[in-house]
Design an enzyme around this catalytic site. Structure first.
Site, PDB file in Angstrom:
ATOM      1  N   ASN A 107      84.657  92.714 -17.569  1.00  0.00           N
ATOM      2  CA  ASN A 107      84.406  91.591 -18.437  1.00  0.00           C
ATOM      3  C   ASN A 107      82.982  91.161 -18.244  1.00  0.00           C
ATOM      4  O   ASN A 107      82.657  90.670 -17.166  1.00  0.00           O
ATOM      5  CB  ASN A 107      85.361  90.784 -17.508  1.00  0.00           C
ATOM      6  CG  ASN A 107      85.155  89.077 -18.289  1.00  0.00           C
ATOM      7  OD1 ASN A 107      84.344  89.061 -19.267  1.00  0.00           O
ATOM      8  ND2 ASN A 107      85.533  88.062 -17.595  1.00  0.00           N
ATOM      9  N   LYS A 109      81.317  88.821 -19.620  1.00  0.00           N
ATOM     10  CA  LYS A 109      81.142  87.429 -19.669  1.00  0.00           C
ATOM     11  C   LYS A 109      79.842  87.159 -20.628  1.00  0.00           C
ATOM     12  O   LYS A 109      79.737  88.122 -21.563  1.00  0.00           O
ATOM     13  CB  LYS A 109      80.972  86.847 -18.237  1.00  0.00           C
ATOM     14  CG  LYS A 109      82.200  87.071 -17.255  1.00  0.00           C
ATOM     15  CD  LYS A 109      81.978  86.127 -16.321  1.00  0.00           C
ATOM     16  CE  LYS A 109      83.378  86.474 -15.174  1.00  0.00           C
ATOM     17  NZ  LYS A 109      83.539  85.569 -14.139  1.00  0.00           N
ATOM     18  N   HIS A 167      91.444  83.523 -19.627  1.00  0.00           N
ATOM     19  CA  HIS A 167      90.458  83.460 -18.362  1.00  0.00           C
ATOM     20  C   HIS A 167      90.030  82.123 -17.780  1.00  0.00           C
ATOM     21  O   HIS A 167      90.120  81.153 -18.808  1.00  0.00           O
ATOM     22  CB  HIS A 167      89.110  84.166 -18.745  1.00  0.00           C
ATOM     23  CG  HIS A 167      88.429  84.508 -17.842  1.00  0.00           C
ATOM     24  ND1 HIS A 167      87.518  83.519 -17.220  1.00  0.00           N
ATOM     25  CD2 HIS A 167      88.208  85.792 -17.059  1.00  0.00           C
ATOM     26  CE1 HIS A 167      87.154  84.167 -15.871  1.00  0.00           C
ATOM     27  NE2 HIS A 167      87.369  85.542 -16.087  1.00  0.00           N
ATOM     28  N   GLU A 206      87.794  80.858 -16.911  1.00  0.00           N
ATOM     29  CA  GLU A 206      86.060  80.008 -17.637  1.00  0.00           C
ATOM     30  C   GLU A 206      86.767  79.511 -18.687  1.00  0.00           C
ATOM     31  O   GLU A 206      86.116  78.357 -19.173  1.00  0.00           O
ATOM     32  CB  GLU A 206      85.384  80.884 -17.438  1.00  0.00           C
ATOM     33  CG  GLU A 206      84.941  81.456 -16.056  1.00  0.00           C
ATOM     34  CD  GLU A 206      84.004  82.511 -15.776  1.00  0.00           C
ATOM     35  OE1 GLU A 206      83.673  83.423 -16.944  1.00  0.00           O
ATOM     36  OE2 GLU A 206      84.050  83.061 -14.786  1.00  0.00           O
ATOM     37  N   GLU A 246      94.041  86.507 -11.256  1.00  0.00           N
ATOM     38  CA  GLU A 246      92.640  85.934 -11.152  1.00  0.00           C
ATOM     39  C   GLU A 246      92.634  84.954 -10.197  1.00  0.00           C
ATOM     40  O   GLU A 246      92.372  83.857 -10.990  1.00  0.00           O
ATOM     41  CB  GLU A 246      91.783  86.223 -12.238  1.00  0.00           C
ATOM     42  CG  GLU A 246      91.453  87.253 -12.900  1.00  0.00           C
ATOM     43  CD  GLU A 246      90.106  87.460 -13.757  1.00  0.00           C
ATOM     44  OE1 GLU A 246      89.405  88.491 -13.438  1.00  0.00           O
ATOM     45  OE2 GLU A 246      90.109  86.629 -14.473  1.00  0.00           O
ATOM     46  N   GLY A 253      83.522  85.458  -9.154  1.00  0.00           N
ATOM     47  CA  GLY A 253      82.090  85.317  -8.991  1.00  0.00           C
ATOM     48  C   GLY A 253      81.597  84.604  -7.732  1.00  0.00           C
ATOM     49  O   GLY A 253      80.456  84.157  -7.693  1.00  0.00           O
ATOM     50  N   SER A 305      85.918  89.028  -7.845  1.00  0.00           N
ATOM     51  CA  SER A 305      84.958  89.677  -6.700  1.00  0.00           C
ATOM     52  C   SER A 305      85.573  91.028  -6.468  1.00  0.00           C
ATOM     53  O   SER A 305      85.531  91.546  -5.224  1.00  0.00           O
ATOM     54  CB  SER A 305      84.776  88.989  -5.592  1.00  0.00           C
ATOM     55  OG  SER A 305      83.982  87.720  -5.798  1.00  0.00           O
ATOM     56  N   GLY A 349      84.310  91.568 -13.157  1.00  0.00           N
ATOM     57  CA  GLY A 349      83.223  90.769 -13.854  1.00  0.00           C
ATOM     58  C   GLY A 349      81.756  91.145 -13.278  1.00  0.00           C
ATOM     59  O   GLY A 349      81.267  92.188 -13.934  1.00  0.00           O
ATOM     60  N   GLY A 350      81.341  90.572 -12.311  1.00  0.00           N
ATOM     61  CA  GLY A 350      80.042  90.923 -11.779  1.00  0.00           C
ATOM     62  C   GLY A 350      79.621  92.400 -11.768  1.00  0.00           C
ATOM     63  O   GLY A 350      78.601  93.030 -12.130  1.00  0.00           O
TER      64      GLY A 350
END
Ligand code: PGA
Length: 249
Positions: free
Chosen positions: A9, A11, A94, A96, A166, A172, A211, A232-233
Site C-alpha cells: 500500500n 499510500k 483503511h 486513514e 490492521e 506507520g 509495520s 505500507g512503508g
C-alpha cells in the site's frame, strides 16, 4: 490451503520512476510462485503500473474508490474507472480513510458494494485504536467492523472479499503487533466468519498490516490464521518488499 497474499500500500507516496523500478526488479522471476503479490498505487500510477508489471504476476490495485457509479462528484473516482485503468483490487475502510476522511461503517459498506458491482476485489481493512485495545474492546471493535459489511452481503459476495486486520496503533509507527497478538485477532475474525459459513471462514485470506517489515514478516506469516500482509512503508523499497514476498513463499 490459502495462498498467501502480500499487498503493498503505497499510500500517497511513490512516483512513476518507482513504478518502473518495481517493474524491472520483478520482471526476472524474482517473486515466489506460491505467493500472490499486489501493489496498491495512487490513482495516477495505475495504468503505468499495469504496463510496468504486465510481465510479472503482480496484480495492481487502488487505495479507495467512490461509492457512486458516476456523476457530479468532483474529484471522485469510480469502480468502473479503476477497472478500466487496470485495477483488480481496491482497499476499503483503511484506518486513514476512516479517521482522516470520516468514512464510517456505512460508507465502507457502500464502497465494498460499488467495488463488487464492477468485479473489483475489495480488501476490507479493520482494526482497533490504542484506546480501544487498552479498554479491552479490540474484538468488539474489529468484529463489529467485519459484521457491518458481511451482514449486508449475500453468500457469493462475501466470498469475493479479502480482509486485512490492521491495528491502528501499529500503522506507520514501527510498533508491530506481536505474532501472538495478531493471531488472537485473526482467529477471532475467522471465528466470526464461520458464523456465516464454515467454508467462507476456511477459505478467506486474512492479511495482517501494521509495520510489517522484512525482519518481522516471517514470524507473523507463520501464525496459522495470518495469510498475508498489507504492507505500507516497506512496500516503497523494492528490496524490502521483495524480501517480505519471499518470506511468505
Ligand atoms: P505500515 O502501513 O506498514 O507503514 O505500518 C500499513 C498500512 O497502513 O496498510
Amino acid at each position: 490451503m490459502r495462498m498467501p497474499l502480500i499487498a503493498g500500500n503505497w499510500k500517497m507516496n511513490g512516483s512513476l520512476a518507482l513504478v518502473e523500478a518495481f517493474g524491472r526488479a520483478f520482471a526476472d522471476g524474482a517473486l515466489p510462485v506460491n505467493v500472490e503479490v499486489a501493489l496498491m498505487v495512487p490513482f495516477p500510477f495505475l495504468e503505468a503500473a499495469g504496463r510496468a508489471l504486465g510481465e510479472t504476476s503482480v496484480t495492481v490495485g487502488a487505495q479507495t474508490l467512490s461509492d457512486r457509479p458516476s456523476g457530479a462528484f468532483t474529484g471522485e473516482v469510480s469502480a468502473a474507472m479503476l477497472r478500466e485503468c487496470g485495477a483488480r483490487l481496491v482497499l476499503v475502510g483503511h484506518s486513514e480513510r476512516r479517521t482522516l476522511f470520516g468514512e464510517d461503517d456505512a460508507a465502507v459498506l457502500a464502497r465494498v458494494k460499488a467495488a463488487l458491482a464492477e468485479r473489483l476485489t475489495p480488501v476490507l481493512c479493520v482494526g482497533e485504536t490504542l484506546e480501544e485495545r487498552e479498554a479491552e474492546r479490540t474484538e468488539a471493535v474489529v468484529l463489529g467492523q467485519v459484521e457491518a459489511v458481511f451482514d449486508a452481503l449475500d453468500e457469493s459476495e462475501r466470498a469475493r472479499l479479502e480482509v486485512a486486520y490492521e491495528p491502528v496503533w501499529a500503522i506507520g509507527t514501527g510498533r508491530t503487533a506481536s505474532p501472538e497478538q495478531a493471531q488472537v485477532v485473526h482467529a477471532a475474525i475467522r471465528g466470526c466468519l464461520a458464523r456465516y459459513d464454515q467454508a467462507l471462514a476456511g477459505g478467506m485470506r486474512l492479511l495482517y498490516g501494521g509495520s510489517m517489515k522484512a525482519d518481522n514478516a516471517a514470524e507473523l506469516l507463520a501464525q496459522p490464521d495470518i495469510d498475508g500482509g498489507l504492507v505500507g512503508g516497506a512496500s516503497l523499497k523494492v528490496d524490502d518488499f521483495l524480501a517480505i514476498c519471499q518470506s511468505a513463499g
